[in-house]
Design a protein around this motif. Structure first.
Motif, short mmCIF file in Angstrom:
data_model
loop_
_atom_site.label_atom_id
_atom_site.label_comp_id
_atom_site.label_asym_id
_atom_site.label_seq_id
_atom_site.Cartn_x
_atom_site.Cartn_y
_atom_site.Cartn_z
N GLU A 486 -3.64 -4.26 2.40
CA GLU A 486 -4.31 -2.97 2.21
C GLU A 486 -4.76 -2.41 3.56
N ASN A 487 -4.56 -1.13 3.72
CA ASN A 487 -4.89 -0.46 4.97
C ASN A 487 -6.09 0.45 4.74
N ASP A 488 -7.21 0.13 5.40
CA ASP A 488 -8.42 0.93 5.23
C ASP A 488 -8.45 2.15 6.15
N GLU A 493 0.09 2.25 10.11
CA GLU A 493 0.88 2.02 8.92
C GLU A 493 2.25 1.45 9.27
N GLY A 520 -0.26 -1.66 5.12
CA GLY A 520 0.37 -0.75 4.18
C GLY A 520 0.00 0.70 4.46
N ARG A 522 -1.95 4.08 4.61
CA ARG A 522 -3.39 4.30 4.75
C ARG A 522 -3.98 4.78 3.44
N ASP A 523 -5.10 4.17 3.04
CA ASP A 523 -5.80 4.55 1.82
C ASP A 523 -6.95 5.48 2.18
#
Length: 551
Positions: A486-488, A493, A520, A522-523
């Motif tokens: 997971e990308n905060d 990316e 992953g 960006r969220d």
């Protein structure tokens, strides 16, 4: 500035483009589709763009001209349709909003790939990359243009399949070229008859180069896979390709050459593996050759043949193939079958002789006791002369085998492999196996001697793109698994965020599997929750640094 050249006949055009060429009479009006570069566009003052040829997830391909040498070339333009909004008025590519970082990292992968190919080629069996240049906010790769036909076209003209010897000869230069790719840390992932060229005046060459994302199903680009030739791991972004991926494709091409049929596509095989053996489709294909192809076409990469040299050797020499089957699982070697058959024949012969003696004696009293018969057989001089292969496994090659008169009647062929479990200098395996009957004087005895553990140093790949990270690890024969995390919003990316082995650490590559964690997408919801803005500039800077480190 020199005169413009006609992209059809290479003659100078003092009047520029428009109308018809005064030399060849062909039209100079722009035939290229909207969005493509117009006919006659100049790149780097060195190349003239000709007619549009094709498009894939990486970009567009044009015919072109190398102006100074008046030579036809192919021009490949990075233009990922899933990441672009088209061109600006001056021809520059415009990435989609919110996709700028991925556009730049993917463009970097494209440039790194063709830079590596430019440095590697010309090489046997590989189409040459002549130049790489940046312009219009994108990258252009210039590839040689050869007169000839694709392997697909060639096969369509033939009335019969190729023999195994013909197939090996045709594919030999391509396999040598792929071996060079692998030594440079590159994986092709697109080997198929469409991408093998047969020039008029040369040997087969491999083309169709593409980025990792292009050859992976479910990636951020529009993927391009070749059913029947693409390995199963290419159909999912969560699985990772390696040298064994190209082994699968090369074996699939060879299968096509000797059977005339394209192998069943990998996704279908995973549901129900109905792939027939090459021997069952074409009786002229030897069983051992068919088994080699089956081994190289296994769905599980871990159980598949791993390297192209191994495939080349096994397709050339049945003895090498048999040795491989003896070491592999779920395989029965021809030599083992012959050995078992010989034992059965000997037992049957003894029983037949025994039966004849009993029937010829006339009475039970005249029949020699079994013990006497056994003794008589054991004293047969012919049986005493039978020689079996000695057991060399576990012996030290330098002091116990090399130049030892005990083995003067054998031709010992020694190869070395790394081993995490066997000390350096010790024989790990042999072919033929110990106890096998010796069949000839100066018989070849192949042994594999341990080189000890393969100690490697972990490179610093933090910030590298997935493709560049794979390249660095493959060059060092490091086993690895990649995992999307997971990308905060604080990580670039598609780039390496961390590894479970620190850079600079030395370890046994045969026992350690390095975990590589890829950031992953960006969220933005996490960014909003934490109040930390997504540092696009930092991500882009990390990507640039990874490119410099890779070079």
């Amino acid at each position: 500035m020199p005169d413009l050249l006609c992209p059809h006949c290479l003659q100078p055009l003092p009047g520029g483009y428009g109308g018809d060429c005064p030399h060849c009479g062909r039209s100079l009006e722009n035939p290229n589709p909207e969005g493509a570069l117009p006919l006659g566009t100049q790149l780097g003052d060195r190349y003239t763009v000709g007619g549009y040829i094709s498009a894939d997830g990486d970009g567009l391909c044009y015919r072109g001209v190398l102006n100074e040498e008046k030579k036809f070339v192919l021009i490949k333009e990075y233009f990922p349709v899933t990441l672009c909004n088209g061109r600006s008025a001056d021809g520059a590519l415009m990435p989609k909003e919110g996709r700028e970082v991925l556009f730049k990292t993917s463009r970097m992968d494209f440039k790194d790939l063709y830079d590596d190919l430019h440095n590697l080629t010309p090489a046997t069996g590989l189409s040459t990359i002549l130049d790489v240049l940046e312009e219009n906010n994108t990258v252009y790769a210039i590839e040689e243009s050869e007169k000839g036909m694709t392997l697909t076209h060639y096969l369509s003209l033939r009335s019969r399949t190729l023999t195994p010897a013909e197939a090996r000869t045709l594919l030999q230069p391509v396999m040598e070229g792929v071996t060079q790719l692998h030594k440079a840390g590159l994986i092709h992932r697109g080997i198929c008859p469409d991408n093998i060229l047969l020039p008029i005046d040369g040997t087969a060459r491999l083309t169709g180069y593409g980025t990792l994302a292009l050859r992976t199903g479910g990636s951020e680009l529009k993927s391009q896979l070749y059913p029947g030739y693409a390995a199963p791991e290419q159909y999912s972004a969560s699985e990772f390709s390696g040298r064994y991926t190209d082994v699968y494709a090369l074996a699939a091409v060879c299968y096509k050459l000797v059977t005339g049929q394209t192998p069943v596509a990998a996704p279908q095989r995973r549901v129900r593996d109905s792939l027939e053996s090459a021997h069952s489709l074409e009786a002229g294909v030897p069983t051992w050759f068919s088994q080699v192809l089956a081994c190289a076409l296994r769905l599980d990469p871990a159980r598949r043949m791993q390297t192209v040299p191994e495939l080349m050797s096994a397709l050339t020499d049945p003895n090498v193939a048999n040795a491989m089957f003896e070491r592999g699982d779920n395989q029965i070697s021809t030599r083992k079958i012959m050995g078992v058959s010989l034992v059965v024949i000997v037992v049957l012969a003894i029983l037949l002789i025994w039966s004849l003696l009993e029937s010829g004696g006339g009475s039970a009293a005249q029949t020699p006791p079994p013990a006497q018969s056994s003794t008589a057989q054991s004293e047969d001089p012919a049986l005493d002369e039978v020689e079996t292969i000695p057991n060399l496994v576990g012996k030290r090659y330098a002091s116990e085998i090399k130049d030892n008169d005990l083995y003067a009647s054998y031709r010992i062929v020694m190869t070395e492999e790394n081993s995490s479990d066997v000390a350096a200098g010790i024989v790990m395996s042999q072919e033929p196996a110990a106890g096998t009957l010796k069949t000839e004087e100066n018989q070849i005895l192949q042994i594999v001697v341990s080189k000890g553990p393969n100690l490697v140093e972990m490179p610093n790949i933090i910030g590298f793109t997935q493709a560049n990270a794979s390249k660095q690890l493959d060059e060092r024969d490091i086993q690895y698994r990649m995992q999307i995390i997971e990308n905060d919003g604080t990580m670039a990316e598609g780039c390496v965020a961390k590894t479970d082995v620190l850079a600079g650490t030395r370890f046994d590559a045969g026992k350690t599997v390095v975990s590589v964690f890829i950031a992953g997408e960006r969220d933005d919801t996490l960014v909003a929750t934490t109040g930390t803005p997504a540092p696009q500039d930092t991500a882009e800077s990390d990507a640039s640094q990874s490119s410099s480190a890779a070079e």
